[in-house]
Design a protein around this motif. Structure first.
Motif, PDB file in Angstrom:
ATOM      1  N   GLU A  48       0.810  -1.215   0.000  1.00 39.60           N
ATOM      2  CA  GLU A  48       0.000   0.000   0.000  1.00 39.60           C
ATOM      3  C   GLU A  48       0.846   1.269   0.000  1.00 39.60           C
ATOM      4  O   GLU A  48       0.424   2.308  -0.502  1.00 39.60           O
ATOM      5  CB  GLU A  48      -0.932   0.002   1.222  1.00 39.60           C
ATOM      6  N   ASP A  49       2.022   1.184   0.593  1.00 40.31           N
ATOM      7  CA  ASP A  49       2.869   2.381   0.721  1.00 40.31           C
ATOM      8  C   ASP A  49       4.322   2.017   0.439  1.00 40.31           C
ATOM      9  O   ASP A  49       5.222   2.321   1.216  1.00 40.31           O
ATOM     10  CB  ASP A  49       2.718   2.965   2.132  1.00 40.31           C
ATOM     11  N   GLY A  50       4.538   1.323  -0.674  1.00 44.88           N
ATOM     12  CA  GLY A  50       5.855   0.794  -0.986  1.00 44.88           C
ATOM     13  C   GLY A  50       6.928   1.856  -1.137  1.00 44.88           C
ATOM     14  O   GLY A  50       8.082   1.650  -0.761  1.00 44.88           O
ATOM     15  N   GLU A  51       6.576   3.025  -1.682  1.00 42.12           N
ATOM     16  CA  GLU A  51       7.586   4.059  -1.910  1.00 42.12           C
ATOM     17  C   GLU A  51       8.180   4.586  -0.615  1.00 42.12           C
ATOM     18  O   GLU A  51       9.319   5.041  -0.594  1.00 42.12           O
ATOM     19  CB  GLU A  51       6.964   5.211  -2.697  1.00 42.12           C
ATOM     20  N   ASN A  52       7.417   4.517   0.463  1.00 36.86           N
ATOM     21  CA  ASN A  52       7.898   5.053   1.743  1.00 36.86           C
ATOM     22  C   ASN A  52       8.440   3.987   2.683  1.00 36.86           C
ATOM     23  O   ASN A  52       9.316   4.290   3.509  1.00 36.86           O
ATOM     24  CB  ASN A  52       6.771   5.810   2.443  1.00 36.86           C
TER      25      ASN A  52
END
Length: 420
Positions: free
Chosen positions: A227-231
């Protein structure tokens, strides 16, 4: 007195299985890679375009290489047979040389009409072998002290997950690697406590820990990381470090001295563990605890404490191996990305006869098999990749039966010790 605790008999017959299997493999290489080999020239590239020192490629007919390799392997088998007749074991350098010649013959057979990028294959194999190698070191530490560590798979997976997440959140590779080692060490503590204090069945505890870690990381990966792979799942990889002068050595320089810090540390851990295990009083005590805990207790060694710390520190090393999967190679965490490396590490421990150096060499075999599958599909698309994938596992089975059959695990492995 402590040396007597090892209880290794020197009167055991060496046997003739190792030279027999060597001879059989030599005949197979001689026929399939030589007499019935493939037509075409294999060119072994020993330098990259960017290397300071350029070495000319070594071209040789694939079938000719197979013939030469098969003959050399048969000569080595004959030497091993002579030593067995003298009741002398086959030295490690003999077995390693035998395997190296077989690998060269395989590469030449696959690359008939193509080139073999030696530096690329060797360097990539080393990188891919690091997690297995460090998992095997954890296994050696645990089992030498008497605790069976089936949980290496979970320790690697824990380390990989924590290294990726913590590095992504803190933007610090150091914190990511330390957190990987710490959490894997905690997991090892659980195994040690159940095995030492509660006398639980060690294999069952290890399996439960593996299943637990797989379930937790899969859940977090699905619900959080995707859901929030970039962070939270984009740590990147460590920079490649070139050691001055050493990295310019032909062939060996780019492989061993131009790499990420995870590889350098792994290459230091292996000889360091060997030294501690076999050249120091601390290592002798650990081996004594794994061989004869009652005798070790009698001379004042705290069996429980020794086993606890060796298992725990081994878990931290496995956690570092997990970090090598993410920040040392892939650059992100993937679902069940350890991919059975922990179980392969257990096989490597046995194949390496519970010896750090031998286990590290065995780990390189599996690292080589991974890159071989990819490379062979490019140069020889007509050869089934499943066949290439089977090669290292077949070799492992043969090696375990032929070379490891005479070795034995620590006498008190997986046997709980109750003081008094």
């Amino acid at each position: 007195m402590l040396k007597a605790l090892e209880g290794i008999s020197k009167d055991e017959r060496v046997g003739f299985k190792a030279p027999g299997i060597m001879g059989a493999l030599g005949l197979l290489v001689l026929y399939f890679f030589g007499i019935a080999g493939r037509e075409g020239e294999a060119s072994f590239e020993l330098s990259r375009k960017q290397d300071l020192v350029q070495i000319p490629a070594l071209p040789i007919e694939s079938a000719t290489l197979g013939l030469i390799s098969g003959i050399l392997m048969l000569l080595i088998a004959g030497f091993a047979l002579y030593r067995s007749a003298q009741n002398q074991p086959t030295p490690l350098w003999i077995s390693t040389s035998f395997g190296f010649i077989g690998v060269v013959a395989l590469l030449g057979w696959l690359a008939a009409g193509n080139t073999v990028p030696v530096v690329f294959i060797a360097g990539t194999a080393l990188v891919l072998a690091v997690p297995i190698m460090l998992g095997a070191m954890a296994g050696v530490m645990s089992e030498r002290s008497g605790i069976t560590n089936i949980a290496i798979e979970g320790q690697l997976l824990t380390g990989a997950f924590m290294a990726a997440v913590v590095t992504s959140l803190t933007d610090s590779f150091t914190l990511g690697i330390l957190s990987a080692m710490f959490t894997a060490a905690l997991m090892s503590m659980v195994l040690a406590v159940f095995a030492i204090k509660f006398l639980a069945q060690q294999i069952i505890v290890g399996v439960v820990l593996n299943v637990l870690v797989i379930g937790i990381t899969n859940f977090l990966y699905q619900q959080w990381l995707t859901e929030d792979g970039e962070n939270v799942n984009f740590p990147g990889t460590l920079d490649i470090v070139k050691i001055p002068l050493l990295s310019d050595i032909p062939v060996l320089g780019p492989v061993f001295f131009e790499n990420r810090i995870t590889v350098f540390v792994a290459l230091l851990i292996v000889p360091a563990l060997w030294f501690v295990l076999f050249k120091t009083r601390l290592g002798l005590r650990a081996r004594a605890v794994g061989e004869h805990p009652l005798a070790a207790d009698t001379v004042g060694i705290n069996v429980s404490r020794t086993r606890f710390w060796w298992v725990t520190i081994g878990g931290a090393i496995a956690g570092f191996g997990g970090a090598a999967l993410t920040v040392g190679n892939a650059g992100a965490f993937g679902r069940e990305m350890s991919g059975g490396f922990g179980f392969i590490a257990l096989a490597v421990v046995i194949l390496g006869r519970w010896h750090p150096i031998s286990a590290a060499l065995a780990a390189l075999l599996f690292g080589f098999s991974i890159i071989l599958r990819v490379w062979a599909n490019q140069v020889s698309p007509g050869i089934p990749t499943d066949f290439i994938t089977m090669v290292p596992y077949i070799v492992t089975i043969i090696a375990v039966v032929g070379f490891v059959g005479q070795s034995r695990p620590p006498k008190s492995l997986a046997i709980p010790y109750v003081k008094g």
